[in-house]
Design a protein around this motif. Structure first.
Motif, short mmCIF file in Angstrom:
data_model
loop_
_atom_site.label_atom_id
_atom_site.label_comp_id
_atom_site.label_asym_id
_atom_site.label_seq_id
_atom_site.Cartn_x
_atom_site.Cartn_y
_atom_site.Cartn_z
N ILE A 61 0.84 -1.20 0.00
CA ILE A 61 0.00 0.00 0.00
C ILE A 61 0.87 1.25 0.00
O ILE A 61 0.61 2.22 -0.73
N PHE A 62 1.94 1.22 0.80
CA PHE A 62 2.84 2.37 0.85
C PHE A 62 3.53 2.58 -0.50
O PHE A 62 3.59 3.71 -1.01
N LEU A 63 4.05 1.50 -1.08
CA LEU A 63 4.74 1.62 -2.37
C LEU A 63 3.79 2.11 -3.46
O LEU A 63 4.16 2.94 -4.31
N ALA A 64 2.56 1.60 -3.46
CA ALA A 64 1.59 2.01 -4.47
C ALA A 64 1.26 3.49 -4.35
O ALA A 64 0.92 4.14 -5.35
N ALA A 65 1.37 4.04 -3.14
CA ALA A 65 1.03 5.44 -2.93
C ALA A 65 2.15 6.39 -3.34
O ALA A 65 1.89 7.54 -3.69
N VAL A 66 3.42 5.92 -3.32
CA VAL A 66 4.53 6.83 -3.54
C VAL A 66 5.23 6.63 -4.89
O VAL A 66 5.90 7.54 -5.38
N LEU A 67 5.09 5.45 -5.48
CA LEU A 67 5.77 5.19 -6.76
C LEU A 67 5.07 5.95 -7.90
O LEU A 67 3.87 6.21 -7.83
N PRO A 68 5.81 6.29 -8.96
CA PRO A 68 5.18 6.95 -10.12
C PRO A 68 4.07 6.08 -10.70
O PRO A 68 4.17 4.85 -10.70
N ILE A 69 3.04 6.72 -11.18
CA ILE A 69 1.86 5.99 -11.63
C ILE A 69 2.16 5.08 -12.81
O ILE A 69 1.56 4.01 -12.96
N TRP A 70 3.13 5.46 -13.66
CA TRP A 70 3.47 4.65 -14.83
C TRP A 70 4.21 3.36 -14.44
O TRP A 70 4.24 2.40 -15.21
N LEU A 71 4.83 3.35 -13.25
CA LEU A 71 5.65 2.21 -12.84
C LEU A 71 4.83 1.07 -12.26
O LEU A 71 5.17 -0.11 -12.46
N LEU A 72 3.74 1.38 -11.56
CA LEU A 72 2.99 0.31 -10.89
C LEU A 72 1.50 0.35 -11.16
O LEU A 72 0.92 -0.64 -11.62
N MET A 73 0.87 1.49 -10.91
CA MET A 73 -0.59 1.56 -10.96
C MET A 73 -1.14 1.28 -12.37
O MET A 73 -2.03 0.45 -12.55
N GLN A 74 -0.61 2.00 -13.37
CA GLN A 74 -1.12 1.82 -14.72
C GLN A 74 -0.88 0.42 -15.27
O GLN A 74 -1.81 -0.21 -15.78
N PRO A 75 0.35 -0.10 -15.22
CA PRO A 75 0.55 -1.46 -15.73
C PRO A 75 -0.20 -2.51 -14.93
O PRO A 75 -0.68 -3.49 -15.50
N ARG A 76 -0.32 -2.33 -13.62
CA ARG A 76 -1.08 -3.28 -12.81
C ARG A 76 -2.53 -3.31 -13.24
O ARG A 76 -3.13 -4.38 -13.41
N ASP A 77 -3.13 -2.14 -13.40
CA ASP A 77 -4.54 -2.08 -13.79
C ASP A 77 -4.75 -2.60 -15.20
O ASP A 77 -5.77 -3.21 -15.50
N TYR A 78 -3.77 -2.35 -16.08
CA TYR A 78 -3.86 -2.85 -17.45
C TYR A 78 -3.89 -4.38 -17.46
O TYR A 78 -4.73 -5.00 -18.12
N MET A 79 -3.00 -4.99 -16.70
CA MET A 79 -2.94 -6.45 -16.63
C MET A 79 -4.17 -7.01 -15.91
O MET A 79 -4.71 -8.06 -16.30
N THR A 80 -4.62 -6.31 -14.88
CA THR A 80 -5.79 -6.78 -14.12
C THR A 80 -7.03 -6.84 -14.99
O THR A 80 -7.87 -7.73 -14.85
N THR A 81 -7.15 -5.90 -15.91
CA THR A 81 -8.33 -5.86 -16.78
C THR A 81 -8.43 -7.10 -17.65
O THR A 81 -9.53 -7.61 -17.89
#
Length: 357
Positions: free
Chosen positions: A277-297
């Protein structure tokens, strides 16, 4: 001069009223029986038509009413900084929204509320989703885009004032604490490989390998998401290349995780979850959030397609009661419990936070 009804007329009216009441009761009984035996594929088709109609008709009407310009430059393009403002294709943006809203909440809430019957739950999900939830999410997204990508707190400061912003952020902080605690406990319990016997002895549960595999898959999914994000940052794949890369990373997480389960206690998983949760909040959005959500879809889409194919092949009948009454002994009255329980499935302020960044 008064109103007078003869005995003959009164008897006739009473007999007619009794007949109507009897017919209504009969139709209700028949309707409930029909609903209980209704084919689930029919229910899915009705829901799909309603939601598609809401998107095509009501959604377009809102967009036209608000004066949305499809040619306008979004903040991600106008203020591209590679960190918080990152130009993204429409599919990835959809994936981010979809994976944020298609979590455990919409599933568990609807199951709990089914104690009142599946018809009230279905009606609230459809009506609430189109006329309440989608509007608030869409409105928050559009307001953010029109104001340089500002989050909801900054928007409130601009249009209401600093006091409103402080109160809202305090509410968000408390609200997210509750959400994080609830979902973290759910995840920890799912991945936990141990159980406590009646004698108070902690031992491996029968589902230790299954739970551990689920945990390994989740951790590897996050790791491969970061790998996907780094590759995308350097190579900037588009179209089928991006799809193939995402699918390869997703399947790699599943294959490796299933063969190497991580056996850990609930406490250990708590530390792991909060570190993520901490890493997801501080890392750049292109590094974790966007690719994670893309794969999750892709994963969610596969699950939905599999469920639809199962309905087409098996076409089971609904085995839940259509309506059990306004009051439930365990939950209380349908109002307001139904609308509190089925929150994420119909309307939830948390999704508006996601829309506004």
């Amino acid at each position: 001069g008064g109103f007078f009804v003869s005995p003959e007329t009164g008897s006739f009216l009473i007999s007619r009223i009794g007949f109507v009441v009897d017919r209504i009761y009969y139709l209700n009984v028949v309707l409930i029986k029909e609903c209980m035996s209704m084919n689930t594929l029919v229910i899915i088709l009705i829901a799909a038509v309603f939601l598609l109609g809401g998107y095509m008709l009501y959604g377009r009407w809102l967009a036209k009413k608000w004066g949305i310009d499809p040619q306008a430059k979004p903040p991600a393009v106008a203020k591209n900084d590679g960190q918080d403002y990152v130009p993204t294709d429409g599919w990835t943006v959809f994936a981010h929204q979809f994976s944020s809203i298609a979590g455990a909440g919409p599933v568990t809430g609807a199951i709990q509320a089914a104690a009142f019957g599946w018809v009230p739950v279905l009606l609230w999900i459809l009506l609430g989703g189109v006329f309440f939830g989608a509007v608030t999410d869409f409105g928050a997204l559009y307001a953010s885009v029109k104001n340089d990508g500002k989050s909801m707190g900054l928007l409130i400061e601009k249009y209401i004032g600093k006091t409103g912003k402080k109160l809202f952020l305090l509410f968000c902080w408390l609200f997210t604490l509750i959400v994080i605690a609830a979902f973290a406990d759910m995840v920890d319990g799912t991945f936990n490989a141990y159980t406590v016997t009646e004698a108070g002895v902690t031992q491996l549960s029968d589902a230790a390998n299954v739970n551990g595999a689920a945990g390994s898959i989740s951790l590897l999914f996050i790791a491969f998401s970061a790998v996907f994000g780094l590759i995308q940052k350097k190579a900037n794949f588009k179209g089928w290349k991006e799809v193939v890369l995402g699918l390869v990373c997703m399947f790699a997480a599943f294959v490796i995780g299933m063969n190497f389960p991580l056996i850990a206690s609930k406490t250990t998983w708590s530390y792991i979850v909060f570190a993520y949760i901490f890493l997801a909040a501080v890392l750049p959005i292109w590094l974790l959030m966007q690719p994670r959500d893309y794969m999750t879809t892709f994963m969610f889409a596969g699950m939905i397609i599999g469920a639809v194919l199962g309905l087409v092949v098996a076409h089971p009948s609904m085995n839940l009661p259509a309506y059990t009454g306004f009051t439930n002994d365990a939950l209380g009255n349908l109002f307001p419990i139904l609308f509190v329980t089925v929150a994420c499935g119909a309307v939830s302020g948390f999704h508006s936070l996601v829309s506004s960044g």
